[in-house]
Write a protein that holds these residues in place. Structure first.
Motif, mmCIF file in Angstrom:
data_model
loop_
_atom_site.group_PDB
_atom_site.id
_atom_site.type_symbol
_atom_site.label_atom_id
_atom_site.label_comp_id
_atom_site.label_asym_id
_atom_site.label_seq_id
_atom_site.Cartn_x
_atom_site.Cartn_y
_atom_site.Cartn_z
ATOM 1 N N ILE A 104 0.836 -1.204 0.000
ATOM 2 C CA ILE A 104 0.000 0.000 0.000
ATOM 3 C C ILE A 104 0.867 1.249 0.000
ATOM 4 C CG2 ILE A 104 -1.560 1.390 1.417
ATOM 5 C CD1 ILE A 104 -3.002 -1.154 2.173
ATOM 6 N N VAL A 105 1.843 1.310 0.888
ATOM 7 C CA VAL A 105 2.717 2.491 0.949
ATOM 8 C C VAL A 105 3.472 2.648 -0.363
ATOM 9 C CG1 VAL A 105 4.648 3.595 2.131
ATOM 10 C CG2 VAL A 105 2.931 2.342 3.455
ATOM 11 N N ARG A 106 3.997 1.555 -0.885
ATOM 12 C CA ARG A 106 4.737 1.616 -2.151
ATOM 13 C C ARG A 106 3.822 2.047 -3.298
ATOM 14 N NH1 ARG A 106 6.557 -3.173 -2.050
ATOM 15 N NH2 ARG A 106 8.623 -2.686 -1.204
ATOM 16 N N GLY A 107 2.589 1.562 -3.299
ATOM 17 C CA GLY A 107 1.664 1.917 -4.363
ATOM 18 C C GLY A 107 1.376 3.407 -4.393
ATOM 19 N N PHE A 108 1.117 3.995 -3.228
ATOM 20 C CA PHE A 108 0.855 5.430 -3.183
ATOM 21 C C PHE A 108 2.086 6.236 -3.557
ATOM 22 C CE2 PHE A 108 -3.083 4.344 -1.176
ATOM 23 C CZ PHE A 108 -3.910 5.437 -1.406
ATOM 24 N N LEU A 109 3.226 5.875 -3.014
ATOM 25 C CA LEU A 109 4.441 6.631 -3.323
ATOM 26 C C LEU A 109 4.810 6.510 -4.793
ATOM 27 C CD1 LEU A 109 6.683 5.851 -0.210
ATOM 28 C CD2 LEU A 109 5.432 7.964 -0.706
ATOM 29 N N SER A 110 4.508 5.376 -5.401
ATOM 30 C CA SER A 110 4.883 5.184 -6.803
ATOM 31 C C SER A 110 4.119 6.119 -7.726
ATOM 32 C CB SER A 110 4.652 3.728 -7.220
ATOM 33 O OG SER A 110 3.266 3.430 -7.307
ATOM 34 N N VAL A 111 2.936 6.569 -7.310
ATOM 35 C CA VAL A 111 2.182 7.500 -8.142
ATOM 36 C C VAL A 111 2.303 8.943 -7.660
ATOM 37 C CG1 VAL A 111 0.558 5.735 -8.889
ATOM 38 C CG2 VAL A 111 0.028 7.112 -6.867
ATOM 39 N N TRP A 112 2.689 9.143 -6.413
ATOM 40 C CA TRP A 112 2.867 10.502 -5.895
ATOM 41 C C TRP A 112 4.249 11.059 -6.193
ATOM 42 C CZ3 TRP A 112 0.567 10.024 -0.262
ATOM 43 C CH2 TRP A 112 -0.836 9.974 -0.346
ATOM 44 N N ASP A 113 5.282 10.254 -5.952
ATOM 45 C CA ASP A 113 6.655 10.774 -6.009
ATOM 46 C C ASP A 113 7.065 11.329 -7.373
ATOM 47 O OD1 ASP A 113 7.219 10.448 -3.357
ATOM 48 O OD2 ASP A 113 8.810 8.966 -3.621
ATOM 49 N N PRO A 114 6.723 10.676 -8.494
ATOM 50 C CA PRO A 114 7.207 11.203 -9.783
ATOM 51 C C PRO A 114 6.784 12.645 -10.056
ATOM 52 C CG PRO A 114 6.426 8.957 -10.051
ATOM 53 C CD PRO A 114 6.046 9.370 -8.667
ATOM 54 N N GLY A 115 5.645 13.059 -9.531
ATOM 55 C CA GLY A 115 5.201 14.438 -9.731
ATOM 56 C C GLY A 115 5.362 15.294 -8.490
ATOM 57 N N ASP A 116 6.173 14.830 -7.525
ATOM 58 C CA ASP A 116 6.397 15.563 -6.280
ATOM 59 C C ASP A 116 5.067 15.870 -5.593
ATOM 60 O OD1 ASP A 116 8.095 16.586 -4.361
ATOM 61 O OD2 ASP A 116 8.117 18.602 -5.214
ATOM 62 N N GLY A 117 4.168 14.917 -5.614
ATOM 63 C CA GLY A 117 2.855 15.097 -5.005
ATOM 64 C C GLY A 117 1.805 15.519 -6.003
ATOM 65 N N GLY A 118 2.174 16.388 -6.940
ATOM 66 C CA GLY A 118 1.300 16.806 -8.027
ATOM 67 C C GLY A 118 -0.075 17.257 -7.572
ATOM 68 N N ALA A 119 -1.098 16.755 -8.269
ATOM 69 C CA ALA A 119 -2.471 17.151 -7.980
ATOM 70 C C ALA A 119 -2.898 16.723 -6.587
ATOM 71 C CB ALA A 119 -3.411 16.554 -9.024
ATOM 72 N N MET A 120 -2.321 15.639 -6.065
ATOM 73 C CA MET A 120 -2.671 15.219 -4.714
ATOM 74 C C MET A 120 -2.227 16.254 -3.692
ATOM 75 S SD MET A 120 -4.148 13.180 -2.684
ATOM 76 C CE MET A 120 -4.550 11.769 -3.691
ATOM 77 N N ALA A 121 -1.056 16.853 -3.897
ATOM 78 C CA ALA A 121 -0.590 17.897 -2.993
ATOM 79 C C ALA A 121 -1.539 19.083 -3.019
ATOM 80 C CB ALA A 121 0.828 18.332 -3.363
ATOM 81 N N ALA A 122 -2.023 19.441 -4.195
ATOM 82 C CA ALA A 122 -2.975 20.540 -4.299
ATOM 83 C C ALA A 122 -4.269 20.211 -3.571
ATOM 84 C CB ALA A 122 -3.256 20.846 -5.770
ATOM 85 N N LEU A 123 -4.716 18.965 -3.695
ATOM 86 C CA LEU A 123 -5.921 18.553 -2.998
ATOM 87 C C LEU A 123 -5.719 18.596 -1.487
ATOM 88 C CD1 LEU A 123 -8.800 17.455 -3.280
ATOM 89 C CD2 LEU A 123 -7.833 15.158 -3.451
ATOM 90 N N LEU A 124 -4.556 18.148 -1.022
ATOM 91 C CA LEU A 124 -4.262 18.177 0.411
ATOM 92 C C LEU A 124 -4.250 19.601 0.947
ATOM 93 C CD1 LEU A 124 -1.435 15.477 0.556
ATOM 94 C CD2 LEU A 124 -3.713 15.299 1.590
ATOM 95 N N ARG A 125 -3.756 20.541 0.148
ATOM 96 C CA ARG A 125 -3.734 21.939 0.587
ATOM 97 C C ARG A 125 -5.142 22.508 0.732
ATOM 98 N NH1 ARG A 125 0.397 22.136 -3.479
ATOM 99 N NH2 ARG A 125 2.480 22.275 -2.532
ATOM 100 N N SER A 126 -6.092 21.927 0.031
ATOM 101 C CA SER A 126 -7.446 22.484 -0.019
ATOM 102 C C SER A 126 -8.382 21.917 1.029
ATOM 103 C CB SER A 126 -8.055 22.233 -1.404
ATOM 104 O OG SER A 126 -7.271 22.806 -2.421
#
Length: 215
Positions: A104-126
């Motif tokens: 689970i941890v590897r799965g999330f990091l594998s899609v988050w890390d390449p974009g440095d969080g990307g759209a997920m980081a924006a969602l977390l900020r909101s």
């Protein structure tokens, strides 16, 4: 990322909506995306239906499958999510229960890390300021990704276990990509898998203790 926002329901006195196909493919797709954002914001993923979304867009329900391949992929596109939930589930569900937390941890990091969080980081900020963003995060992490995992692997207290896992994953995402707390922000992904994976595993399959304070 622009915050998803609901649109007002059609005015009962307004002109009837068009039925059938719209004038062009791009118009149909855009109409479905707008209708889906409104329906998902109003009703959540489980409450929204393909038929209601299509009616709101003024098109045939078959257009959802034609353009997006189903409700889940329409949700992903409408909410500008960083990854198809099915992609993460595929990484997690294939394999034995042992090592589930690490997958689970590897799965999330594998899609988050390449974009440095990307759209997920924006969602977390909101999420702290916008109820719709918070609901979308709950739907994505808790419902679309983790619920199939807990239903398949967890021995009991599935909702509680899923919420605990979500707290771990969202906490990592917030600290790594938004707050950029060191050394977490620069820790190699596999190091995080090794340290956070066992905690996630315990949340999923371990002993959580008694729910009765008198025991």
């Amino acid at each position: 990322m622009t915050e998803p926002s609901a649109t007002a329901p059609p005015d009962p006195g307004a002109s009837p909506r068009r039925r059938g196909r719209r004038s062009g493919g791009a118009d149909t797709r855009a109409g479905l995306l707008a209708a889906a954002r409104a329906e998902f914001a109003d009703r959540g993923f489980d409450g929204a239906t393909v038929r209601r979304i299509a009616e709101r867009a003024g098109v045939d329900p078959a257009m959802v499958n034609h353009w997006f391949g189903g409700k889940e992929k329409l949700f992903t596109a409408a909410m500008s999510l960083p990854v198809d939930p099915g992609e993460i589930r595929g990484l997690v569900l294939e394999g034995p229960v042992d090592g589930l937390g690490e997958r689970i941890v590897r799965g999330f990091l594998s899609v988050w890390d390449p974009g440095d969080g990307g759209a997920m980081a924006a969602l977390l900020r909101s999420v702290a300021a916008h109820d719709v963003a918070a609901r979308m995060l709950r739907e994505f992490v808790g419902g679309m990704v983790l619920r199939p995992v807990t239903e398949r692997f967890c021995p009991d207290r599935q909702a509680e276990r899923g919420a605990l896992v979500a707290s771990q994953l969202i906490g990592i995402g917030m600290m790594r990509y938004v707050v950029r707390l060191e050394p977490l922000a620069s820790t190699p992904a596999e190091s995080l898998v090794a340290t956070a994976g066992p905690t996630v595993q315990r949340y999923l399959t371990g002993n959580l203790g008694s729910t009765n304070p008198d025991e």
